[in-house]
Design a protein around this motif. Structure first.
Motif, PDB file in Angstrom:
ATOM      1  N   THR A 182     -13.722   1.298   6.076  1.00  0.00           N
ATOM      2  CA  THR A 182     -14.866   0.378   6.107  1.00  0.00           C
ATOM      3  C   THR A 182     -14.588  -0.895   5.312  1.00  0.00           C
ATOM      4  N   GLY A 183     -13.313  -1.215   5.096  1.00  0.00           N
ATOM      5  CA  GLY A 183     -12.935  -2.481   4.487  1.00  0.00           C
ATOM      6  C   GLY A 183     -13.086  -2.538   2.985  1.00  0.00           C
ATOM      7  N   ARG A 184     -13.026  -1.373   2.312  1.00  0.00           N
ATOM      8  CA  ARG A 184     -13.132  -1.332   0.852  1.00  0.00           C
ATOM      9  C   ARG A 184     -11.960  -0.554   0.252  1.00  0.00           C
ATOM     10  N   PRO A 185     -10.734  -1.033   0.435  1.00  0.00           N
ATOM     11  CA  PRO A 185      -9.565  -0.290  -0.060  1.00  0.00           C
ATOM     12  C   PRO A 185      -9.538  -0.158  -1.573  1.00  0.00           C
ATOM     13  N   TYR A 186     -10.203  -1.074  -2.288  1.00  0.00           N
ATOM     14  CA  TYR A 186     -10.270  -0.997  -3.749  1.00  0.00           C
ATOM     15  C   TYR A 186     -11.026   0.242  -4.215  1.00  0.00           C
ATOM     16  N   ALA A 187     -11.819   0.844  -3.343  1.00  0.00           N
ATOM     17  CA  ALA A 187     -12.549   2.071  -3.654  1.00  0.00           C
ATOM     18  C   ALA A 187     -11.953   3.266  -2.915  1.00  0.00           C
ATOM     19  N   CYS A 188     -10.674   3.193  -2.600  1.00  0.00           N
ATOM     20  CA  CYS A 188      -9.979   4.263  -1.878  1.00  0.00           C
ATOM     21  C   CYS A 188     -10.219   5.613  -2.566  1.00  0.00           C
ATOM     22  N   GLU A 189     -10.519   6.624  -1.771  1.00  0.00           N
ATOM     23  CA  GLU A 189     -10.782   7.954  -2.318  1.00  0.00           C
ATOM     24  C   GLU A 189      -9.535   8.588  -2.927  1.00  0.00           C
ATOM     25  N   SER A 190      -8.364   8.054  -2.603  1.00  0.00           N
ATOM     26  CA  SER A 190      -7.104   8.544  -3.175  1.00  0.00           C
ATOM     27  C   SER A 190      -6.515   7.542  -4.161  1.00  0.00           C
ATOM     28  N   PHE A 191      -7.356   6.658  -4.691  1.00  0.00           N
ATOM     29  CA  PHE A 191      -6.857   5.578  -5.545  1.00  0.00           C
ATOM     30  C   PHE A 191      -6.065   6.115  -6.737  1.00  0.00           C
ATOM     31  N   TYR A 192      -6.620   7.098  -7.436  1.00  0.00           N
ATOM     32  CA  TYR A 192      -5.936   7.598  -8.627  1.00  0.00           C
ATOM     33  C   TYR A 192      -4.586   8.217  -8.265  1.00  0.00           C
ATOM     34  N   GLU A 193      -4.556   9.047  -7.241  1.00  0.00           N
ATOM     35  CA  GLU A 193      -3.311   9.720  -6.865  1.00  0.00           C
ATOM     36  C   GLU A 193      -2.245   8.715  -6.456  1.00  0.00           C
ATOM     37  N   LEU A 194      -2.641   7.691  -5.710  1.00  0.00           N
ATOM     38  CA  LEU A 194      -1.666   6.733  -5.198  1.00  0.00           C
ATOM     39  C   LEU A 194      -1.172   5.756  -6.256  1.00  0.00           C
ATOM     40  N   ASN A 195      -1.969   5.501  -7.289  1.00  0.00           N
ATOM     41  CA  ASN A 195      -1.617   4.477  -8.268  1.00  0.00           C
ATOM     42  C   ASN A 195      -1.231   5.015  -9.644  1.00  0.00           C
ATOM     43  N   PHE A 196      -1.706   6.214  -9.987  1.00  0.00           N
ATOM     44  CA  PHE A 196      -1.494   6.721 -11.349  1.00  0.00           C
ATOM     45  C   PHE A 196      -0.824   8.092 -11.421  1.00  0.00           C
ATOM     46  N   SER A 197      -0.533   8.727 -10.310  1.00  0.00           N
ATOM     47  CA  SER A 197       0.025  10.082 -10.359  1.00  0.00           C
ATOM     48  C   SER A 197       1.517  10.110 -10.626  1.00  0.00           C
ATOM     49  N   GLY A 198       2.183   8.962 -10.479  1.00  0.00           N
ATOM     50  CA  GLY A 198       3.630   8.900 -10.687  1.00  0.00           C
ATOM     51  C   GLY A 198       4.456   9.096  -9.438  1.00  0.00           C
ATOM     52  N   ALA A 199       3.783   9.297  -8.303  1.00  0.00           N
ATOM     53  CA  ALA A 199       4.503   9.515  -7.045  1.00  0.00           C
ATOM     54  C   ALA A 199       3.989   8.571  -5.968  1.00  0.00           C
ATOM     55  N   MET A 200       4.760   8.457  -4.900  1.00  0.00           N
ATOM     56  CA  MET A 200       4.331   7.671  -3.750  1.00  0.00           C
ATOM     57  C   MET A 200       3.383   8.512  -2.894  1.00  0.00           C
ATOM     58  N   GLY A 201       2.945   7.952  -1.783  1.00  0.00           N
ATOM     59  CA  GLY A 201       1.944   8.601  -0.958  1.00  0.00           C
ATOM     60  C   GLY A 201       2.366   9.951  -0.415  1.00  0.00           C
TER      61      GLY A 201
END
Length: 365
Positions: free
Chosen positions: A98-117
């Motif tokens: 819906t055009g709100r990637p900044y509120a991605c439901e996987s935001f933490y995993e993709l940016n802070f988990s230490g791994a790629m998608g």
């Protein structure tokens, strides 16, 4: 291939320059030769483990560079393109669709988990051990692999080395005003904290034709910069009661306020200074678990307090808009920056923390 990078090995430890291995891009990924990268507050709080990203890691999430290679299925960029790297998002959750990637439901995993998608790393030590990725880019490095969704194609007629901070800090501050608040012509706004995020918000408030723009900071040099960039008033909390002074300037309180300092007592001031129907945007990121005390009766007077992620922006749309404003002379974010080499990363980080430098940028190579 091999790349030189600044590695964070342990909590609070200095960055170490070392050579590591970086994989080729997989499907949907891009290999970028990094030209420059900004140092952001988030890099430093992750170094200090306020956010528990796995270590060792290569941090850095305000990269700019040139595309070297693309993986299967990548269509938005090609080798030779100039790009800015921003945050990672999944592209398939409800928020992204819906055009709100900044509120991605996987935001933490993709940016802070230490791994790629796909759950794996692209960076490795000499003996094959994984080095954690950060924000889907890890741009404190000569080369970075990022998802295509991180990558923003930019014009080649603006110096590439100044553009990296548009991917996070500058995008966040300006987006708080232009994307989130969308202030009315002539309205009043207060920016608490005149670092790179706060001053970006201030410049955006001028672009939005706010009538009263108040900058609050304890450093006189930053207040002087705020005046240069468009503030109509400045307040040093060391010298006065901040909330009372804001109400004196505005008459009844501010229409909008932006809190960038991560300090609970400052957030309280940002809310208390509002007029009826006013809105506070929280940008500052304190340690996990930080709490704040607010007067509920104050908020009952139709006031709002809202969080913000990455300027509520779609980077592929918003970053080119900011660059165009820069080219028109309306958004002079280059006044915030000072350049360092990658080898000077620890000095640059220290200068950022002490306020000597508003926005350090590491030139790579």
């Amino acid at each position: 291939m091999l790349t030189k990078a600044a590695i964070t090995r342990g909590k609070g430890e200095p960055f170490e320059i070392d050579t590591i291995t970086i994989d080729d891009p997989k499907a949907g990924e891009v290999l970028i030769r990094i030209v420059a990268v900004g140092i952001c507050h988030t890099d430093l709080i992750v170094r200090d483990q306020y956010y528990p990203v796995p270590l060792p890691a290569v941090l850095g999430h305000e990269g700019s560079g040139i595309v070297e290679k693309v993986g299967d299925g990548v269509t938005s960029v090609k080798p030779g393109d100039h790009v800015v790297l921003s945050f990672s998002s999944c592209g398939s959750c409800t928020s992204c669709r819906t055009g709100r990637p900044y509120a991605c439901e996987s935001f933490y995993e993709l940016n802070f988990s230490g791994a790629m998608g796909d759950g794996t790393c692209r960076l490795h030590t000499h003996d094959g051990k994984d080095v954690a990725n950060f924000f889907g880019q890890s741009s404190f490095s000569y080369y970075a692999v990022a998802s295509e969704r991180n990558v923003v194609s930019v014009t080649k007629d603006v110096p590439l080395e100044i553009l990296g901070p548009l991917g996070c800090g500058i995008q966040t501050g300006s987006g708080a005003v232009l994307n989130k608040l969308k202030p009315e012509l002539g309205s009043s706004i207060v920016v608490f904290g005149c670092g790179s995020v706060g001053l970006s918000a201030l410049m955006a408030a001028k672009v939005a034709n706010c009538g009263t723009i108040i900058a609050v900071d304890v450093q006189e040099s930053r207040l002087a910069m705020a005046i240069e960039l468009g503030a109509t008033h400045t307040i040093n909390p060391k010298n006065t009661n901040t909330v009372e002074e804001i109400k004196r300037i505005t008459g009844s309180g501010a229409n909008y306020s932006i809190e960038t300092t991560s300090r609970p007592e400052v957030l309280r001031q940002a809310v208390d200074c509002l007029a009826t129907l006013g809105t506070t945007v929280i940008i500052g990121a304190p340690a996990l678990g930080t709490e704040v005390s607010l007067d509920v009766n104050t908020i009952l007077f139709e006031k709002k307090v809202t969080g913000l992620l990455l300027g509520s922006s779609i980077p592929q749309i918003f970053i080119p808009q900011l660059i165009e404003l820069y080219k028109q002379g309306k958004f002079p974010f280059d006044k915030l920056v000072k350049f360092y080499s990658l080898e000077e990363i620890n000095q640059a980080a220290a200068d950022s923390e002490t306020g000597v430098t508003i926005k350090p940028i590491l030139k790579i190579g």
